[in-house]
Design an enzyme around this catalytic site. Structure first.
Site, PDB file in Angstrom:
ATOM      1  N   LYS A 173     108.835 -10.960  50.343  1.00  0.00           N
ATOM      2  CA  LYS A 173     107.738 -10.045  50.054  1.00  0.00           C
ATOM      3  C   LYS A 173     106.670 -10.164  51.136  1.00  0.00           C
ATOM      4  CE  LYS A 173     103.661  -9.997  47.713  1.00  0.00           C
ATOM      5  NZ  LYS A 173     103.131  -8.903  48.505  1.00  0.00           N
ATOM      6  N   GLU A 248     101.836 -22.943  52.923  1.00  0.00           N
ATOM      7  CA  GLU A 248     100.967 -22.945  54.107  1.00  0.00           C
ATOM      8  C   GLU A 248      99.729 -22.165  53.707  1.00  0.00           C
ATOM      9  OE1 GLU A 248     101.601 -24.723  56.574  1.00  0.00           O
ATOM     10  OE2 GLU A 248     103.711 -25.125  56.227  1.00  0.00           O
ATOM     11  N   CYS A 282      94.957 -18.638  60.807  1.00  0.00           N
ATOM     12  CA  CYS A 282      94.664 -19.822  59.991  1.00  0.00           C
ATOM     13  C   CYS A 282      94.243 -20.999  60.864  1.00  0.00           C
ATOM     14  CB  CYS A 282      95.896 -20.182  59.165  1.00  0.00           C
ATOM     15  SG  CYS A 282      97.371 -20.346  60.171  1.00  0.00           S
ATOM     16  N   GLU A 384      86.475 -21.116  53.524  1.00  0.00           N
ATOM     17  CA  GLU A 384      87.131 -20.335  54.580  1.00  0.00           C
ATOM     18  C   GLU A 384      86.582 -18.904  54.587  1.00  0.00           C
ATOM     19  OE1 GLU A 384      91.256 -19.077  53.996  1.00  0.00           O
ATOM     20  OE2 GLU A 384      91.711 -19.804  56.004  1.00  0.00           O
TER      21      GLU A 384
HETATM   22  P1  NAD Z   1      96.873 -14.101  49.839  1.00  0.00           P
HETATM   23  O1  NAD Z   1      96.992 -15.448  49.204  1.00  0.00           O
HETATM   24  O2  NAD Z   1      95.958 -13.130  49.246  1.00  0.00           O
HETATM   25  O3  NAD Z   1      98.298 -13.382  49.897  1.00  0.00           O
HETATM   26  C1  NAD Z   1      99.413 -13.976  50.509  1.00  0.00           C
HETATM   27  C2  NAD Z   1     100.669 -13.391  49.894  1.00  0.00           C
HETATM   28  O4  NAD Z   1     100.744 -13.815  48.539  1.00  0.00           O
HETATM   29  C3  NAD Z   1     100.670 -11.860  49.880  1.00  0.00           C
HETATM   30  O5  NAD Z   1     101.974 -11.395  50.146  1.00  0.00           O
HETATM   31  C4  NAD Z   1     100.266 -11.556  48.445  1.00  0.00           C
HETATM   32  O6  NAD Z   1     100.690 -10.309  47.976  1.00  0.00           O
HETATM   33  C5  NAD Z   1     100.955 -12.694  47.700  1.00  0.00           C
HETATM   34  N1  NAD Z   1     100.421 -12.965  46.358  1.00  0.00           N
HETATM   35  C6  NAD Z   1      99.196 -12.653  45.877  1.00  0.00           C
HETATM   36  N2  NAD Z   1      99.102 -13.023  44.574  1.00  0.00           N
HETATM   37  C7  NAD Z   1     100.283 -13.602  44.239  1.00  0.00           C
HETATM   38  C8  NAD Z   1     100.790 -14.188  43.056  1.00  0.00           C
HETATM   39  N3  NAD Z   1     100.087 -14.258  41.938  1.00  0.00           N
HETATM   40  N4  NAD Z   1     102.043 -14.696  43.080  1.00  0.00           N
HETATM   41  C9  NAD Z   1     102.789 -14.661  44.209  1.00  0.00           C
HETATM   42  N5  NAD Z   1     102.358 -14.084  45.351  1.00  0.00           N
HETATM   43  C10 NAD Z   1     101.124 -13.566  45.382  1.00  0.00           C
HETATM   44  O7  NAD Z   1      96.544 -14.401  51.368  1.00  0.00           O
HETATM   45  P2  NAD Z   1      96.197 -13.316  52.489  1.00  0.00           P
HETATM   46  O8  NAD Z   1      94.810 -12.853  52.232  1.00  0.00           O
HETATM   47  O9  NAD Z   1      97.313 -12.368  52.613  1.00  0.00           O
HETATM   48  O10 NAD Z   1      96.214 -14.211  53.818  1.00  0.00           O
HETATM   49  C11 NAD Z   1      95.118 -14.912  54.302  1.00  0.00           C
HETATM   50  C12 NAD Z   1      95.216 -16.382  53.930  1.00  0.00           C
HETATM   51  O11 NAD Z   1      96.429 -16.922  54.453  1.00  0.00           O
HETATM   52  C13 NAD Z   1      94.110 -17.222  54.536  1.00  0.00           C
HETATM   53  O12 NAD Z   1      93.661 -18.131  53.565  1.00  0.00           O
HETATM   54  C14 NAD Z   1      94.799 -17.957  55.672  1.00  0.00           C
HETATM   55  O13 NAD Z   1      94.210 -19.188  56.031  1.00  0.00           O
HETATM   56  C15 NAD Z   1      96.156 -18.168  55.095  1.00  0.00           C
HETATM   57  N6  NAD Z   1      97.141 -18.400  56.145  1.00  0.00           N
HETATM   58  C16 NAD Z   1      97.639 -19.655  56.284  1.00  0.00           C
HETATM   59  C17 NAD Z   1      98.550 -19.934  57.297  1.00  0.00           C
HETATM   60  C18 NAD Z   1      99.123 -21.313  57.470  1.00  0.00           C
HETATM   61  O14 NAD Z   1     100.091 -21.445  58.203  1.00  0.00           O
HETATM   62  N7  NAD Z   1      98.562 -22.332  56.847  1.00  0.00           N
HETATM   63  C19 NAD Z   1      98.960 -18.909  58.151  1.00  0.00           C
HETATM   64  C20 NAD Z   1      98.418 -17.628  57.976  1.00  0.00           C
HETATM   65  C21 NAD Z   1      97.522 -17.386  56.964  1.00  0.00           C
END
Ligand code: NAD
Length: 480
Positions: A173, A248, A282, A384
């Site tokens: 997804k 992550e 990130c 963040e």
């Molecule tokens: P998010 O947590 O909102 O969404 C990430 C994914 O999870 C999306 O595909 C979303 O649809 C899905 N999701 C949302 N609710 C869910 C649920 N209840 N169950 C399962 N899946 C669900 O994050 P975002 O806003 O898309 O991305 C930004 C975040 O990602 C920031 O916090 C950033 O630091 C982090 N990030 C971390 C890394 C790493 O390697 N540590 C890399 C890139 C981004």
């Protein structure tokens, strides 16, 4: 208008309920496509397809699986221009970044894991009183992948490649905010002849599609990248059905700049490490700690350098700062700036929406912002923001900066700038983060473990670490 549909059982297919979400171009604020808003029944279909494809895929040799990954990689290379443009429009990031980072790395992820799987071999342990032991690695079955919007195709392929190389079939997804390149990727998989069901891509909201993946009893493991808040939900769901999971998550990374650094290198890399991709990586350093003797000089030089950031239409090759990804995220960043002001932060540069013209006047642009005068413990320095916003803080010695860096609940990455490598390494060893760079940033050998400590992660991706996550281990002991 393009409809971004699912990829299930080898076919591009609309969502069962026929529902779609609007997909915006962040640089204009306009809707330019629609994306499937799938439900648990689409996930059900995807899991059925992945389960049916599993015996065939796991029984292919590693070389055969690798050949499919390489074929898809070659199609990414062929469609480099189209994919770069698509990522730029969907995400708002500068086309230059798509061409230099996102798309080449997506290609490389597939090539790299196609080669690395050949290094995942049985391990032997022999001892007279403990027999001859052989540890075998085998695929898990159907695995789930959930990815974020900041590096859409880059992070999507970073997970898909090891999962497929290790012999699993996948239900993936992508973020509903940036679904376009995953959709184009699905078409490339079809063109490459990837057997139906080996990879399935289900678009839609996290609470529907993501939740159906994390709670599905036939999915054996979930690899997630996204925010810490969602990561906690994913972990709970996976625990209920005893799934393996890898998380992550967010970061609040320190850039530690000692007085004895190579000033020029520290300055130009800090500009990049804080503001690249509008601060939406990130690994971006959002807290800049500078040793007091060079604090003023560094601050002034950074402010000068920030003036060279060219904010503009992401499709313009000269743009270095594009739009942030969505209206929600734009508003979140602006509210964080308000918090910083009420906490007493002095805005040295930026501090609000960027005024753009023409097509971009309704886009989600925020000025690159530098803030001074905040305590290390305030909300701005703890939470963040994930935007083009950094704070700058002086420090007096190693002990103080280590303690300030570690105050954060996060522990993803950090940079340390000093020409005294012994000191830099000593400091690095005491920072509670999974990835530390000395005198560089974002230099990556894909064989090394990648991931965070504390609220930034569980488990590690990369190299054999990633392949082992997507594998089951079995030890066979022979009494010799
Ligand atoms: P998010 O947590 O909102 O969404 C990430 C994914 O999870 C999306 O595909 C979303 O649809 C899905 N999701 C949302 N609710 C869910 C649920 N209840 N169950 C399962 N899946 C669900 O994050 P975002 O806003 O898309 O991305 C930004 C975040 O990602 C920031 O916090 C950033 O630091 C982090 N990030 C971390 C890394 C790493 O390697 N540590 C890399 C890139 C981004």
């Amino acid at each position: 208008m393009i409809s971004i549909d699912n990829y299930i059982a080898g076919e591009i297919t609309p969502p069962t309920d026929g529902k779609y979400l609007e997909n915006h171009n962040p640089a204009t604020g306009k809707v330019y496509s629609e994306v499937a808003s799938s439900s648990s029944s689409d996930v059900e279909r995807a899991v059925a397809a992945a389960s049916a494809a599993y015996p065939l895929w796991k029984n292919k040799s590693r070389e055969e699986r690798a050949a499919y990954l390489k074929k898809i990689a070659s199609l990414i290379e062929r469609d480099f221009e189209e994919l770069s443009k698509a990522e730029c429009i969907d995400n708002g990031k500068p086309i230059k970044v798509c061409k230099l980072v996102d798309i080449p790395r997506s290609q490389h992820n597939l090539e790299y894991f196609a080669d690395e799987i050949l290094n995942l071999n049985p391990e032997k342990f022999s001892k007279e009183e403990a027999g001859e032991n052989t540890v075998h690695y085998s695929p898990l079955g159907v695995v789930g992948i959930i990815s974020p919007w900041n590096l859409p195709l880059y992070l999507f392929t970073w997970k898909i490649a090891p999962a497929l190389a290790a012999g699993n079939t996948v239900v993936a997804k992508p973020s509903e905010v940036t679904p376009m390149t995953a959709y184009l990727f699905a078409k490339l998989c079809i063109e490459a002849g990837l057997p139906p069901g080996v990879l399935n891509i289900v678009h839609g909201l996290g609470q529907n599609v993501g939740d159906a993946i994390t709670s599905h009893p036939q999915i054996k493991a979930v690899s997630f990248t996204g925010s810490t808040a969602t990561g906690k939900i994913v972990a709970k769901k996976c625990a209920e059905s005893l799934k393996k999971y890898s998380l992550e998550m967010g970061g609040k990374n320190p850039n530690i700049i000692f007085a004895d650094c190579d000033f020029k290198a520290a300055l130009s890399t800090t500009l990049r490490s804080s503001f690249a991709n509008q601060g939406q990586i990130c690994l971006c350093g959002s807290r800049i700690f500078v040793e007091r003797p060079i604090y003023s000089k560094f601050k002034d030089a950074l402010l000068e350098k920030m003036k060279t950031l060219r904010q503009g239409d992401p499709l313009d090759e000269n743009t270095s700062q594009g739009a942030v990804v969505s209206k929600e995220h734009y508003q979140k960043i602006l509210s964080c700036l308000e918090v910083a002001k009420t906490e007493g932060g002095e805005i040295l540069a930026g501090g609000g929406p960027a005024k753009m013209s023409g097509e971009n006047s309704n886009g989600y642009f925020i000025e690159p912002t530098l803030i001074e005068g905040l305590s290390n413990n305030c909300q701005t320095n703890r939470e963040e923001i994930f935007g083009p916003v950094a704070t700058i803080i002086p420090f007096d010695d190693e002990e103080e900066v280590i303690s300030m860096a570690n105050t954060s609940e996060y522990g993803l990455s950090g940079t340390i700038w000093s020409q005294d490598l012994e000191k830099a390494e000593r400091v690095a060893l005491q920072i509670d983060s999974g990835v530390l760079w000395i005198n560089t940033w974002l230099m990556r050998d894909l064989r090394t473990p990648f991931g965070g400590m504390k609220a930034s992660g569980r488990g590690r991706e990369g190299g054999l670490y990633g392949l082992k996550f997507f594998s089951e281990m079995k030890n066979i002991c022979i009494n010799i």
